[in-house]
Design a protein around this motif. Structure first.
Motif, PDB file in Angstrom:
ATOM      1  N   GLN A 195       0.641  -1.222   0.135  1.00  0.00           N
ATOM      2  CA  GLN A 195       0.192   0.041  -0.024  1.00  0.00           C
ATOM      3  C   GLN A 195       1.014   1.344   0.150  1.00  0.00           C
ATOM      4  N   SER A 196       2.060   1.217   0.517  1.00  0.00           N
ATOM      5  CA  SER A 196       3.073   2.173   0.292  1.00  0.00           C
ATOM      6  C   SER A 196       4.336   1.456   1.062  1.00  0.00           C
ATOM      7  N   PRO A 197       5.511   2.097   0.522  1.00  0.00           N
ATOM      8  CA  PRO A 197       6.894   1.427   1.036  1.00  0.00           C
ATOM      9  C   PRO A 197       7.127   2.037   2.588  1.00  0.00           C
ATOM     10  N   VAL A 216       7.026   5.447  -6.849  1.00  0.00           N
ATOM     11  CA  VAL A 216       6.651   4.011  -6.717  1.00  0.00           C
ATOM     12  C   VAL A 216       5.348   3.591  -6.805  1.00  0.00           C
ATOM     13  N   LYS A 217       5.042   2.500  -7.504  1.00  0.00           N
ATOM     14  CA  LYS A 217       3.867   1.796  -7.724  1.00  0.00           C
ATOM     15  C   LYS A 217       3.301   1.508  -6.063  1.00  0.00           C
ATOM     16  N   GLN A 234       3.116   7.193  -6.013  1.00  0.00           N
ATOM     17  CA  GLN A 234       3.546   7.782  -5.035  1.00  0.00           C
ATOM     18  C   GLN A 234       5.104   8.589  -5.482  1.00  0.00           C
ATOM     19  N   ILE A 235       4.990   9.817  -5.019  1.00  0.00           N
ATOM     20  CA  ILE A 235       6.378  10.196  -4.903  1.00  0.00           C
ATOM     21  C   ILE A 235       6.785  10.238  -3.244  1.00  0.00           C
ATOM     22  N   ASP A 236       7.524   9.198  -2.864  1.00  0.00           N
ATOM     23  CA  ASP A 236       7.637   8.709  -1.618  1.00  0.00           C
ATOM     24  C   ASP A 236       8.950   9.318  -1.041  1.00  0.00           C
ATOM     25  N   CYS A 237       8.842   9.704   0.108  1.00  0.00           N
ATOM     26  CA  CYS A 237      10.262  10.329   0.429  1.00  0.00           C
ATOM     27  C   CYS A 237      10.258  10.326   2.112  1.00  0.00           C
ATOM     28  N   GLU A 238      11.652  10.241   2.455  1.00  0.00           N
ATOM     29  CA  GLU A 238      11.650  10.165   3.897  1.00  0.00           C
ATOM     30  C   GLU A 238      13.225  10.922   4.345  1.00  0.00           C
ATOM     31  N   MET A 239      13.301  11.552   5.347  1.00  0.00           N
ATOM     32  CA  MET A 239      14.466  12.265   5.936  1.00  0.00           C
ATOM     33  C   MET A 239      14.955  12.223   7.252  1.00  0.00           C
ATOM     34  N   SER A 240      16.023  12.051   7.766  1.00  0.00           N
ATOM     35  CA  SER A 240      16.272  11.703   8.953  1.00  0.00           C
ATOM     36  C   SER A 240      16.875  13.268   9.592  1.00  0.00           C
ATOM     37  N   GLY A 531       0.680  11.933  -3.820  1.00  0.00           N
ATOM     38  CA  GLY A 531       0.118  11.379  -5.293  1.00  0.00           C
ATOM     39  C   GLY A 531       0.460  11.978  -6.617  1.00  0.00           C
ATOM     40  N   LEU A 532       1.250  11.276  -7.076  1.00  0.00           N
ATOM     41  CA  LEU A 532       1.709  11.655  -8.682  1.00  0.00           C
ATOM     42  C   LEU A 532       0.541  11.927  -9.476  1.00  0.00           C
TER      43      LEU A 532
END
Length: 585
Positions: A195-197, A216-217, A234-240, A531-532
């Motif tokens: 459903q998402s990464p 990502v699909k 999705q344009i999926d992003c994460e930051m620390s 959501g792309l």
């Protein structure tokens, strides 16, 4: 060489050049006097081909046998057109053809391959490969490419790494329904499509990849609507090592960059609006702020006048439609029928016209005099020429109904211009929402969303009052992105699972790998996903995301072009150790 130029690049500067073009026949125009003109189309444009009986009789005869969507290769000399078409880039020239090769013939297509086609949605989806030849659909996909390309460039410039995460994952019953995939090598066990990464990108933060992204699909087995597909991007992003402001600044910057580069628009800084404010004044956590018409509570001004409908209501709310006092009775009846539709569920609609002469006329004149109605008008900041619309009932339900009414009236008054963009952040969402039937709380976003530090103590006493470090990006009433600060402390995560009704065993079974990873030094981290499809549809001014997806599903989740989903052979089912009740035709 199939072509020396495309069908969209020749101009007067190319006059007298001998060129070779390839493409599809858009249209054949047979004129009197031994002249035939053919419009040749490729992805880049249209070029007019000229065939003259006097110049080459054989080619002229061939041109008259061409049909729509034939695939041609032509060679000829560029000349200036006597009758120019300034609506296309090549409209000042034409090709005098001296060589014609039919690369492939074509059946007559089931609909016209033109901007304004005669094909309905179902027909176009069945023959999507033909629909994609149409300029408006192609431009949507070119826009999608541009947005994805610029996103990658922006994030790469800011040290983000694009990392692919697995497509076959474990099922997590929390949230939307999973699509499941049987495992042949592990009988009776199943993968799920993601459903998402979410879990993997958090693990990447534990791994020290402090800036991750992926286009990502994702997959959700949900009921469909205009802005939802079973598979989406999705344009999926994460930051620390970031706080909420760091994340909002980064992705507000991305959005401004896309508007500037792709559409040539400068977007001002995004305002921040709390979830509580959005619900109180717009009845939605994704308010359309291209126009005002905020809700005004008038319950205290309506009681004690023997109007039982208002007296018995928990909430009485109004909106003021500027300049709409000219609405006819027929238009007002139509609005009443609109709010009474089952999808909205209001019992009725009260209106007050503020006439130009200063008098107030309402549908409840029997109960409220001019003085009463003037108080309503003053609170709504109404002026002569305005229309006040009122709904009542249970607070939350009525605010949602008033939201639908506001959007409908805003649309009728031309206040929802697709070429105007109003962006904002919604912040301070509730962390949890309660299912009264089940008597338990669910995560409003997901179980890894961090509560606000000052609200953590409420998890023990009043979980419903806990606010989340969560945020949504809203553009023109559409949620295009959302995310949160993550819980990175094992003790707090365990407390969250307990509040959600997870046993230790269940939490370990579903999320043990993440919890175990947190034991080895998880950094503070946060993320967001756009959501792309929704972003592209907004940029393109589309009402549905389907026209910015190359091969979309219909509202039943079917791909009518390849006829999926479909029944599979019994031999395949046996190999997968599945038993399915297959109905005989």
């Amino acid at each position: 060489m199939y072509r020396s130029h495309t069908c969209g690049e020749l101009t007067l500067a190319n006059v007298n050049e001998v060129v070779t073009l390839s493409g599809w026949v858009q249209k054949v125009r047979k004129l009197g006097g031994g002249m035939t003109f053919v419009d040749l189309r490729d992805r880049y444009g249209i070029t007019q081909l000229a065939f003259s009986k006097d110049i080459n009789a054989d080619l002229y005869e061939q041109s008259n046998k061409l049909g729509r969507e034939y695939v041609l290769q032509v060679t000829g000399k560029v000349q200036e057109r006597s009758s120019k078409n300034m609506n296309i880039s090549t409209g000042e020239i034409e090709i005098i053809v001296d060589k014609l090769v039919i690369l492939n013939s074509s059946d007559v297509p089931p609909f016209t391959i033109e901007d304004e086609t005669d094909g309905g949605d179902d027909l176009r989806m069945k023959y999507r490969y033909l629909d994609l030849r149409r300029t408006p659909v192609r431009r949507n996909l070119e826009l999608r490419h541009k947005i994805a390309f610029e996103t990658r460039r922006y994030l790469d410039d800011r040290q983000f790494l694009e990392v692919e995460t697995p497509v076959l994952v474990a099922s997590t019953p929390e949230g939307a329904r999973d699509f499941v995939v049987p495992s042949r090598m592990n009988p009776g066990e199943f993968y799920a499509l993601p459903q998402s990464p979410q879990l993997f990108k958090q693990l990447l933060m534990v791994s020290g990849f402090d800036r991750y992204f992926q286009i990502v699909k994702c997959f959700r087995d949900e009921d469909l609507r205009a802005d939802r597909q079973p598979e989406f991007t999705q344009i999926d992003c994460e930051m620390s090592f970031v706080n909420q402001e760091d994340v909002l600044d980064m992705f507000e910057g991305l959005t401004k960059h896309l508007f500037k580069v792709v559409k040539g628009i400068d977007i001002p800084d995004f305002p921040r609006m709390t979830y509580a404010h959005a619900m109180k004044y717009y009845g939605s956590d994704k308010p359309d702020t291209r126009f005002g018409m905020e809700f005004v509570e008038i319950k205290d001004l309506t009681t004690g006048k023997d109007f039982v409908v208002f007296d018995s209501a928990e909430y009485v709310g109004a909106i003021c439609a500027k300049g709409a006092a000219s609405y006819t009775r027929k238009q007002l009846d139509a609005l009443t029928n609109f709010v009474k539709r089952p999808q909205i569920g209001a019992k009725g609609l009260v209106y007050v016209r503020y006439e130009e002469d200063g008098t107030l006329k309402s549908s409840v004149d029997k109960f409220y005099d001019q003085e009463d109605l003037k108080k309503w008008a003053d609170r709504c900041q109404a002026e002569p020429g305005d229309l006040i619309l009122v709904l009542c009932g249970e607070t939350e339900k009525t605010q949602i109904q008033l939201c639908e009414l506001r959007l409908e009236v805003g649309g009728q008054l031309g206040l929802r211009d697709k070429n105007v963009f109003s962006c904002l952040w919604i912040v301070d969402f509730p962390l949890l929402e309660k299912d009264e039937e089940l008597g338990r709380y669910f995560a409003k976003h997901h179980p890894f969303t961090s509560p606000k530090e000052e609200d953590i103590s409420l998890l023990d006493t009043d979980p419903g009052a806990v606010r989340a470090n969560a945020y949504d990006m809203v553009i023109n009433g559409v949620e295009v992105g959302g995310g949160s600060l993550r819980i990175y402390n094992s003790q707090l995560q365990n407390k969250m699972f307990k509040t959600l009704g997870f046993t230790e065993e269940r939490a370990q079974e579903q999320f043990g790998f993440l919890m175990n990873a947190f034991k080895y030094g998880a950094p503070p981290h946060a993320g967001l996903a756009f959501g792309l499809d929704r972003l592209v549809s907004l940029f393109a001014g589309l009402d549905s995301i389907r026209d910015c997806i190359a091969f979309p599903k219909n509202n039943s989740g079917r791909d009518v072009m390849v006829d999926a989903p479909s029944v599979i052979d019994k031999e395949q089912l046996d190999e997968l150790h599945l038993i399915v009740d297959i109905k005989e035709d």
